[in-house]
Every structure is written in C-alpha cells, then in structure tokens.
Design an enzyme around this catalytic site. Structure first.
Site, PDB file in Angstrom:
ATOM      1  CG  ASP A   9      -1.650   1.211   1.486  1.00 55.04           C
ATOM      2  OD1 ASP A   9      -2.410   1.582   0.589  1.00 55.04           O
ATOM      3  OD2 ASP A   9      -1.489   1.836   2.554  1.00 55.04           O
ATOM      4  CG  ASP A  11      -1.777   7.613   0.593  1.00 55.93           C
ATOM      5  OD1 ASP A  11      -0.736   8.152   0.213  1.00 55.93           O
ATOM      6  OD2 ASP A  11      -2.877   7.804   0.067  1.00 55.93           O
ATOM      7  N   GLY A  46      -7.327   4.402   3.277  1.00 55.18           N
ATOM      8  CA  GLY A  46      -7.422   3.387   2.237  1.00 55.18           C
ATOM      9  C   GLY A  46      -8.670   3.495   1.377  1.00 55.18           C
ATOM     10  NE  ARG A  49      -9.217  12.605  -5.094  1.00 52.14           N
ATOM     11  CZ  ARG A  49      -8.701  12.791  -6.303  1.00 52.14           C
ATOM     12  NH1 ARG A  49      -9.314  13.580  -7.163  1.00 52.14           N
ATOM     13  NH2 ARG A  49      -7.573  12.202  -6.667  1.00 52.14           N
ATOM     14  CB  SER A 116      -3.702   7.548  -3.806  1.00 52.43           C
ATOM     15  OG  SER A 116      -3.459   8.876  -4.196  1.00 52.43           O
ATOM     16  CG  ASN A 118      -3.345  12.850  -6.006  1.00 48.23           C
ATOM     17  OD1 ASN A 118      -3.286  13.583  -6.990  1.00 48.23           O
ATOM     18  ND2 ASN A 118      -4.350  12.901  -5.156  1.00 48.23           N
ATOM     19  CG  ASP A 170      -2.000   2.552   6.332  1.00 50.43           C
ATOM     20  OD1 ASP A 170      -2.339   2.184   5.188  1.00 50.43           O
ATOM     21  OD2 ASP A 170      -2.246   3.685   6.778  1.00 50.43           O
TER      22      ASP A 170
HETATM   23  P1  B16 Z   1      -6.630  10.306  -3.679  1.00 50.93           P
HETATM   24  P2  B16 Z   1      -3.769   4.065  -0.077  1.00 50.93           P
HETATM   25  C1  B16 Z   1      -5.638   6.009  -0.129  1.00 50.93           C
HETATM   26  O1  B16 Z   1      -4.358   5.554  -0.426  1.00 50.93           O
HETATM   27  C2  B16 Z   1      -5.652   6.811   1.170  1.00 50.93           C
HETATM   28  O2  B16 Z   1      -5.326   5.979   2.280  1.00 50.93           O
HETATM   29  C3  B16 Z   1      -7.023   7.405   1.383  1.00 50.93           C
HETATM   30  O3  B16 Z   1      -7.032   8.183   2.576  1.00 50.93           O
HETATM   31  C4  B16 Z   1      -7.392   8.278   0.169  1.00 50.93           C
HETATM   32  O4  B16 Z   1      -8.693   8.814   0.301  1.00 50.93           O
HETATM   33  C5  B16 Z   1      -7.305   7.421  -1.100  1.00 50.93           C
HETATM   34  O5  B16 Z   1      -6.005   6.868  -1.208  1.00 50.93           O
HETATM   35  C6  B16 Z   1      -7.610   8.222  -2.352  1.00 50.93           C
HETATM   36  O6  B16 Z   1      -6.592   9.161  -2.555  1.00 50.93           O
HETATM   37  O7  B16 Z   1      -7.607  11.342  -3.253  1.00 50.93           O
HETATM   38  O8  B16 Z   1      -5.200  10.776  -3.717  1.00 50.93           O
HETATM   39  O9  B16 Z   1      -7.035   9.642  -4.987  1.00 50.93           O
HETATM   40  O10 B16 Z   1      -3.712   3.980   1.428  1.00 50.93           O
HETATM   41  O11 B16 Z   1      -4.699   3.066  -0.731  1.00 50.93           O
HETATM   42  O12 B16 Z   1      -2.396   4.102  -0.698  1.00 50.93           O
HETATM   43 MG    MG Z   2      -2.842   3.181   3.349  1.00 48.84          MG
END
Ligand code: B16
Ligand code: MG
Length: 218
Positions: A9, A11, A46, A49, A116, A118, A170
């Site tokens: 993962d 984030d 996780g 958005r 994410s 991003n 996490d």
């Molecule tokens: P974005 P992961 C997740 O990443 C984040 O934990 C979560 O808090 C967030 O809302 C989601 O990505 C979407 O992110 O807005 O940047 O597209 O933990 O799956 O790496």
């Molecule tokens: Mg995460």
C-alpha cells in the site's frame, strides 16, 4: 506458503501522506462548516476520494448537489496536491527501503497497490517512480478498497497467483481487500490492531530485512 511477490500500500506504508490527507480534509471541512475529527479521519484510510467525501458528508447540515460534491472533491484534491509537493525521498517511512532492496536481491517481485489517484505524483516526489515491477492505483480501479480489485489486478499484472502474494497495509479497508483477494497480509500502523491480519508490526522498521524474508517464505 511460498511468497513470490509483495504488494505495498502507498499512503501510510511507504510514505506518511495520511497526514497530508488529514490536513486537506480539515481545511475543506473547516471552510464548509462540517464537523470533522481524527476518528472520522481514521475511517477514510485506504478509502477512495469520493467514498471518503461521502463519509465526511454524513456530518453535513445540508444536502449537497452532485455538482457541488464534485467541486468539494476537486478542492480537497488541490489542497492535498499542494501538501504533497513538500514530500521528498526523506519522507519514505523507516524500514521501507532496506526491505525493498532485500526483496529485489532475492528476486521477489514488488508492487504498489493504492486507492490514490495521486500515486504517480507521490512516487515521483519520493524518487520511486520507476522502482516497482507494477503499480496499480486509483486511476486503474472501478471499485475502491475494501473491494479486492486493486490487489487482484496487481497480481494479474505481476503474473503471480494471489496465494503467492503478500500485502502490506495500514488500513482496515486494505486488510479486508487483501484477504478478499486470497492474499496474506502484514498489518502495520493502525492495521496492526486488526485481528484478521496474518502478521503485525508497529512499523516496517521493526524487521531486519533477512528476518522479513524468512517470515514470508521468500
Ligand atoms: P486520492 P492508499 C488512499 O491511499 C488513502 O489511504 C485514502 O485516505 C485516500 O482517500 C485514497 O487513497 C484516495 O486518494 O484522493 O489521492 O485519490 O492507502 O490506498 O495508498
Ligand atoms: Mg494506506
């Protein structure tokens, strides 16, 4: 069980962008007058958005129209991307690089599996843009964690059977996604308290790299 690939993962496992998400949601909800706290934030880990925004809007005092919801999500993302610009390779979490290096030395495939959208920007900022065998992120997905799509797609692209993959997560949503994909899971951070994980650790820094590989059967 033999391990042929480890899917990380992003984030909260490779880099602590969870704080950037928190600050961006905090700013947006502050401007909108919507109640938001650390407990609500924990439920967003996780989760994609738009699904995260739906959780936040449970506390809104009025109904938002679909176009307003889209504008809120875009605003939060603009704040988030500003914070992400501050990331550097020094922000990679302790223990991550030594484990990645050891896995590569042993010929184990490595991937990122993140909700994410991003992910490309973040990997570029921390200097790991071309490091992984496979990256699956929110741009590839139709369903966010806890759906197993992200990890099943990573396994397919790695050409490794799900039963030979291990996920490092996490977030509870990510743990559920990995288990639903038929994979074993290392829970770190908040997921270390999840009774369903296969192995747990406060952070990846507690493992010496050889011990990590031995534990997983690499
Ligand atoms: P974005 P992961 C997740 O990443 C984040 O934990 C979560 O808090 C967030 O809302 C989601 O990505 C979407 O992110 O807005 O940047 O597209 O933990 O799956 O790496
Ligand atoms: Mg995460």
């Amino acid at each position: 069980m033999k391990t042929e690939a480890v899917i990380f993962d992003l984030d909260g496992v490779i880099v602590a962008t969870d704080d950037c998400h928190y600050r961006a949601w905090k700013r947006l909800t502050g401007e909108e007058g919507i109640y938001f706290d650390a407990e609500i934030n924990r439920r967003l880990r996780g989760v994609g958005r738009m699904d995260s925004l739906a959780i936040i809007l449970e506390k809104a005092e009025r109904t938002y129209y679909p176009e307003e919801i889209k504008a809120l999500a875009d605003r939060k993302n603009a704040y988030y991307r500003q914070f992400v610009q501050e990331l550097t390779p020094d922000c990679i979490l302790p223990g991550v690089m030594v484990i990645l290096t050891e896995l590569r030395k042993k010929g184990i495939k490595i991937a990122v599996g993140s909700s994410s959208k991003n992910t490309p920007l973040i990997l570029e900022r921390i200097g790991l843009k071309d490091y992984f065998d496979v990256v699956v992120d929110g741009n590839d997905l139709t369903k966010s964690k806890p759906d197993p799509e992200v990890f099943l797609l990573a396994a397919e692209r790695l050409r490794v059977a799900p039963s030979h993959c291990v996920v490092v997560e996490d977030a509870d949503a990510g743990v559920e996604a990995a288990l639903a994909a038929g994979m074993r899971v290392i829970g770190v951070g908040t997921a270390a308290d999840n009774p369903r994980v296969t192995w747990r650790a406060a952070t990846l820094a507690v493992f010496c790299p050889e011990e990590f590989c031995h534990l997983l059967g690499c």
